[in-house]
Structures are given as structure tokens and as C-alpha cells.
Design an enzyme around this catalytic site. Structure first.
Site, PDB file in Angstrom:
ATOM      1  N   SER A  21       0.820  -1.199   0.000  1.00  0.00           N
ATOM      2  CA  SER A  21       0.000   0.000   0.000  1.00  0.00           C
ATOM      3  C   SER A  21       0.864   1.263   0.000  1.00  0.00           C
ATOM      4  O   SER A  21       1.854   1.350   0.710  1.00  0.00           O
ATOM      5  CB  SER A  21      -0.885  -0.019   1.241  1.00  0.00           C
ATOM      6  OG  SER A  21      -1.669   1.145   1.274  1.00  0.00           O
ATOM      7  N   ASN A  59       9.466   8.468   3.967  1.00  0.00           N
ATOM      8  CA  ASN A  59       8.325   9.182   3.418  1.00  0.00           C
ATOM      9  C   ASN A  59       7.425   9.642   4.540  1.00  0.00           C
ATOM     10  O   ASN A  59       7.323   9.012   5.591  1.00  0.00           O
ATOM     11  CB  ASN A  59       7.550   8.303   2.431  1.00  0.00           C
ATOM     12  CG  ASN A  59       6.502   7.447   3.117  1.00  0.00           C
ATOM     13  OD1 ASN A  59       5.398   7.911   3.406  1.00  0.00           O
ATOM     14  ND2 ASN A  59       6.849   6.210   3.415  1.00  0.00           N
ATOM     15  N   ASN A 105      -4.213  -0.890   8.937  1.00  0.00           N
ATOM     16  CA  ASN A 105      -2.977  -0.229   9.365  1.00  0.00           C
ATOM     17  C   ASN A 105      -3.220   0.442  10.718  1.00  0.00           C
ATOM     18  O   ASN A 105      -3.999   1.386  10.811  1.00  0.00           O
ATOM     19  CB  ASN A 105      -2.607   0.801   8.289  1.00  0.00           C
ATOM     20  CG  ASN A 105      -1.465   1.701   8.692  1.00  0.00           C
ATOM     21  OD1 ASN A 105      -0.784   1.469   9.688  1.00  0.00           O
ATOM     22  ND2 ASN A 105      -1.250   2.751   7.921  1.00  0.00           N
ATOM     23  N   CYS A 109      -1.563   4.596  12.826  1.00  0.00           N
ATOM     24  CA  CYS A 109      -2.051   5.977  12.897  1.00  0.00           C
ATOM     25  C   CYS A 109      -2.249   6.410  14.345  1.00  0.00           C
ATOM     26  O   CYS A 109      -2.582   5.594  15.199  1.00  0.00           O
ATOM     27  CB  CYS A 109      -3.396   6.120  12.219  1.00  0.00           C
ATOM     28  SG  CYS A 109      -3.500   5.281  10.688  1.00  0.00           S
ATOM     29  N   LYS A 114      -1.924  -4.670  10.200  1.00  0.00           N
ATOM     30  CA  LYS A 114      -0.571  -4.252   9.781  1.00  0.00           C
ATOM     31  C   LYS A 114       0.138  -3.583  10.954  1.00  0.00           C
ATOM     32  O   LYS A 114      -0.284  -2.524  11.428  1.00  0.00           O
ATOM     33  CB  LYS A 114      -0.642  -3.312   8.575  1.00  0.00           C
ATOM     34  CG  LYS A 114       0.736  -2.950   8.024  1.00  0.00           C
ATOM     35  CD  LYS A 114       0.645  -2.308   6.656  1.00  0.00           C
ATOM     36  CE  LYS A 114       2.017  -1.899   6.147  1.00  0.00           C
ATOM     37  NZ  LYS A 114       1.957  -1.261   4.818  1.00  0.00           N
TER      38      LYS A 114
END
Lengths: 243, 303
Positions: B21, B69, B128, B131, B166
Site C-alpha cells: 500500500s 516518506n 494499518n 495511525c 498491519k
């Protein structure tokens, strides 16, 4: 976009820090001036995006300034070196809207893409003026090439050592033009945005991850929605820019 | 003839190679270059409840054998993903996709997962949990067993498809988080997300990335990922999708020997858009070289 293995034909120093490289290989993916190629260098992870200075069938050339590790490595590449490149990246300039007497404006390393653009528009029968801005006389490159293809060429230097003393915006004063195209440092682009009477297209720079639209590393907001500088740009039209 | 097929909780893949992703968009850029149906599957751009522009630029910094990133989950929001991106993707990819989902609260995870679970194209949900939890003091959901389990449970309640969590590697003990997810009902683990990293520009003497830090990925983190996958394989019984710097068919085999049932390829796509294609094409020869007939048999083989 195409992945092409180019062969370095020439890698010539033009000024203290600026080099001109010619690459032989498939150029079919390069369809507009203002596009760029993304160069893989041994030992560096990410590719280096460099705008196209000139292009003809089987030969693309770039003019680059040594500013960091990647461009330093490039400056030392001998002729015959094979370079893995992604070519034909970015949207490029649209010449269909230029009118009869467009002006192309380049500042420093923003000058190179304006050459291929000027050449294309002259071939289209337009009367092209080129305003090229540099800091000082010994940093000037490519100016004669613009004159040689028939562009009315105006030089501007910040210190006044050659041509108009001041910035490209000073050289633009009083000039009659139908449309403008620009590439250069962001303050220059912003000054042009604020001091041009016509519409125009401006080419932007950003740190990129992939260079072909996959990673969203170089996104910017525009009046027409979010854009990726590498894929939807690097050229934006004046009307969509948000400063 | 070697067999490259693998299986993730009932979802069978022709080969274990899945673009990660955030490195493959919604596939179209790559579909211009080659037929992406050769991929095992593909994990699309991290999707949230609402549209997000993400972080300011610069978002990218180069490192030795990798990059940092800090894109900040730029995406058009789940409604638009379903209305526009998935139909477009269907034109160039006929297999099941992996929906990668992020959220900033349990409710957001639940909302987005429930919507994407209903999409016929989606074969698996990859949640995911790196966060920040805006209602939980900003700490990432993935950094505590309790919040990781809470997301897992909440998502499992509203979904029918396999849910893979994840995991972030930026924790004291990733095996504890993995176990907490397994206990909460996760069908699998996807790991590792990026490592926290920073570069400082010597000219400006400031961080290169506007958001200061970002996620470090690329070949440099491969050994870290192999080691974490190896340890989590010992700790849980559910399958693992292994990722972190995979760039070759040999890396795929190594990650599977550590314990992965399939792999994701991330940073490599950004440098070479043909990376996944090359890995898939090289896989049969690499398997033959190392005497592997059936790829799925090697998962955890190094233990």
C-alpha cells in the site's frame, strides 16, 4: 512513460557547476517540452529527475547543475556509460494556447526546458521571445542556443554583469507577448504570477519519490484539486495555482 | 514445474508477490507499463473515512538503500475510492485486491472497514494501526496491546472477509502486539510498517521532511523485517504477510523462510516500476536454484 537504457554520448561542463549531457536511445515517450527523465545512479536509492533540454529522434539531452550527491555523480560519468532512465515523465507544456508571440522565461536551472519549448513553438511558426535570468555573467549557459534557433533572447542578471540588471520580471517590463511559459526558482515563479498580464504555464519543482505518480510524495493543492507535481505537473496553469 | 501459489486465509494467490500500500497507487500508473494481473494481489492506497490531502511537502528524503516518506495518508476517502477508484481498477486488475485501511478513531476504522468489506473486488482487509489515536492522546493504535486489540475486535465485528492487522515496528515488543491481535480475532498479521526515521539537510540545518520525521523503508530495513517476522511467526499461529525492503526473488524466499505466507513489495516499486514483474518472473528460477518445488511449503522453514 518508458524505461530506457540510454548511452551517454556527451557530458560537457558549461559553467562552474552546470553540465550538458546527451543521451542516445529511445525517445518515443517524450511527447512534450517540459517533461523530464528520471535517472537511476549506482549507489543512490532514488532516481534523479532532470528536465529535458532538447530532444530529437534517438537523442535526448539535459542540462543539470551539480547541487548534491546525485548530480555530482552524474558530472563524473564518462561517455559510453549506460544510464537506466524512466523517460517521458510529467505533463509538459501545452503550446496550443500560446498565441502568436509567446514569451518563455527561465531562471538558472529553470532555463533548460525552455529551450525545447522555444524550439517547438518556433517550428510552429510563432515569434518567440526568451528571457533568461542568471545571477551573474559567468553562470550563463545556453543563451546562444536560444538565439541560434531564432528566439529573440533577452538576458537578465541579478548583478547587472550582462543584459538587464535585475530579475526576469524587470526584463519583462514593456514587452508585448501573447502568453508566457516559465520555469525557475519558486520566488521567480511567484513574481511572474503577480506581474504578468496574460495567462501562462509555470513549471514547478518538488522532492519526488517515484516520479511517475505512484507515491504521492510531491502532491500540491491547486484550484482544480490535488495534483502530483511529477505526474499531473510539473507544469501548472497560472489560473490553478494556489500560493 | 515449480508451484508459486500461496494461500492467505482462504484467498489463494498465483504467487506471493503483492505491491505494498502507498507504493502502487490504485494500480493505473503500473497498468500502463505491464499487465498487472500477473501480481498475486495488490494492496491499494491506504484509505480513510474522509478524504485527506496529507502532510506538507517535502514528504520524501533519500537514505542509504532506502527512503523516508511522510505522505500522511493522502487519499480521496472511502466513498470516492468505492465510487471511482475501484471501478477504474477493475478495468486493469481482475483478481481480488487487498483493502488497506487507516483511521484516527475506532469509529473511523469500523466505518471504512465495513464499507470496503462489502466490495466484491476486495478479498482481504489490511488494517494499518500505525495511525495516531486522536481520542486516545495521539498515541498510535499499534503501540499498545490494548488499543491494537480494540481495533481488531471492533473491525472483526462488522466484517466478513479476512482481517490482517498491519503492525508498526516502532514498539518495544512486536510479538506482544501480534499476540494481542490474534487473541482479538485477527485472521493474519501484515508486517512491518516503516521504521521511524529522519534526515537533516546540512545546508539548511533542518529536517529534510516538512513533518520532520517519517517512515523509513527500502532494502536497508530488510534484515529488521526478517527478524521481526521470524519472531512473530514463533509467537502466533495466524499467517503473516511479510514486508520491508523486499527487492528480489531471493528476498521473497528469505522472508517466507522467516515465516511469511506471502510478501509485499514497497519501496522497490518507486525506484523500478517493473520491480514486482521482475520478482515474479525470477521466482521460478530462484525456487529451482534452492530446490523448492512448492513455495507455500517453505513458510517458516528457517525455524
Amino acid at each position: 512513460m518508458k524505461n530506457v537504457l540510454y548511452t551517454v554520448q556527451k557530458n560537457q561542463q558549461l559553467t562552474d557547476s552546470v553540465y550538458h549531457m546527451e543521451l542516445a536511445g529511445d525517445t518515443s515517450a517524450i511527447t512534450a517540452p517540459g517533461q523530464f527523465i528520471n535517472i537511476k545512479l549506482d549507489s543512490l536509492y532514488l532516481r534523479r529527475p532532470i528536465s529535458v533540454y532538447d530532444c530529437r529522434d534517438g537523442m535526448v539531452s539535459i542540462i543539470y547543475k551539480v547541487v548534491g550527491k546525485g548530480t555530482q555523480l552524474m558530472s563524473r560519468l564518462p561517455v559510453e556509460t549506460k544510464l537506466d532512465c524512466l523517460t517521458g515523465l510529467g505533463n509538459g507544456f501545452d503550446t496550443s494556447v500560446s498565441g502568436e508571440n509567446p514569451v518563455v522565461i527561465g531562471g538558472g536551472v529553470g532555463v533548460p526546458p525552455m529551450y525545447y519549448l522555444a524550439k517547438k513553438m518556433i517550428a510552429e511558426g510563432k515569434s518567440v521571445t526568451a528571457i533568461l535570468g542568471f545571477n551573474t555573467a559567468n553562470e550563463i549557459f545556453a543563451a546562444e542556443e536560444f538565439s541560434a534557433i531564432g528566439a529573440k533572447t533577452i538576458l537578465a542578471t541579478a548583478d547587472g554583469s550582462v543584459g538587464v540588471k535585475g530579475f526576469v520580471t524587470d526584463a519583462l517590463q514593456g514587452l508585448d507577448y501573447s502568453y508566457f511559459y516559465a520555469c525557475g526558482p519558486e520566488p521567480m515563479l511567484k513574481a511572474l504570477y503577480n506581474n504578468t498580464r496574460t495567462s501562462g504555464q509555470l513549471s514547478f519543482e518538488e522532492r519526488m519519490g517515484c516520479g511517475f505518480g505512484a507515491c504521492m510524495g510531491c502532491s500540491c493543492k491547486t484550484k482544480y484539486g490535488n495534483k502530483r507535481i511529477c505526474k499531473d505537473g510539473p507544469v501548472l496553469v497560472k489560473e490553478e495555482i494556489i500560493w | 514445474m515449480v508451484n508459486t501459489s500461496v494461500n492467505l486465509s482462504g484467498l489463494s494467490l498465483d504467487n506471493p508477490v503483492i505491491p505494498a500500500s502507498g507504493t502502487f497507487g490504485f494500480g493505473y500508473e503500473f497498468a500502463e507499463l505491464y499487465d498487472i494481473n500477473i501480481l498475486g494481489s495488490f494492496s491499494f492506497k491506504g484509505t480513510t473515512k474522509d478524504a485527506r490531502f496529507g502532510n506538507p511537502t517535502p514528504r520524501i528524503a533519500e537514505c542509504t538503500s532506502g527512503l523516508i516518506n511522510s505522505v500522511g495518508l493522502q487519499n480521496p476517502g472511502v466513498e470516492q475510492v468505492i465510487a471511482e477508484e475501484l471501478p477504474k481498477l477493475k478495468q486493469c486488475f481482475s483478481k481480488k485486491v487487498i483493502a488497506n485501511i487507516s483511521g484516527f478513531s475506532i469509529d473511523e476504522y469500523v466505518y471504512t472497514c465495513e464499507k470496503l468489506d462489502r466490495e466484491e473486488q476486495v478479498g482481504l482487509l489490511e488494517v494499518n494501526i500505525s495511525c495516531p489515536n486522536v481520542h486516545g492522546g495521539g498515541m498510535s493504535f499499534g503501540t499498545s496491546c490494548a488499543s491494537a486489540a480494540e481495533v481488531t475486535k471492533a473491525v472483526k465485528k462488522v466484517t466478513t472477509k479476512p482481517v490482517y492487522i498491519k503492525l508498526s515496528p516502532n514498539v518495544t515488543d512486536i510479538t506482544e502486539i501480534a499476540k494481542a491481535c490474534e487473541d482479538a480475532g485477527a485472521d493474519g498479521i501484515s508486517m512491518i510498517n516503516t521504521l521511524m526515521g529522519m534526515r537533516i539537510d546540512l545546508k539548511t540545518k533542518k529536517p529534510v521532511i516538512a513533518n520532520k520525521s517519517g517512515g523509513f523503508s527500502g532494502p536497508a530495513i530488510f534484515p529488521v523485517a526478517v527478524s521481526m517476522v521470524y519472531r512473530v511467526y514463533d509467537a502466533v499461529k495466524i499467517p503473516i504477510i511479510g514486508m520491508g525492503g523486499i527487492s528480489s526473488a531471493e528476498d521473497v524466499i528469505e522472508m517466507m523462510l522467516a515465516g511469511a505466507s506471502a510478501v509485499e513489495v514497497g519501496a522497490a516499486n518507486l525506484v523500478d516500476p517493473f520491480a514486482c514483474k521482475k520478482i515474479i518472473e525470477a521466482l521460478p528460477d530462484a525456487m529451482q536454484k534452492y530446490g523448492i518445488n512448492n513455495l507455500q511449503d517453505i513458510t517458516g522453514g528457517a525455524h
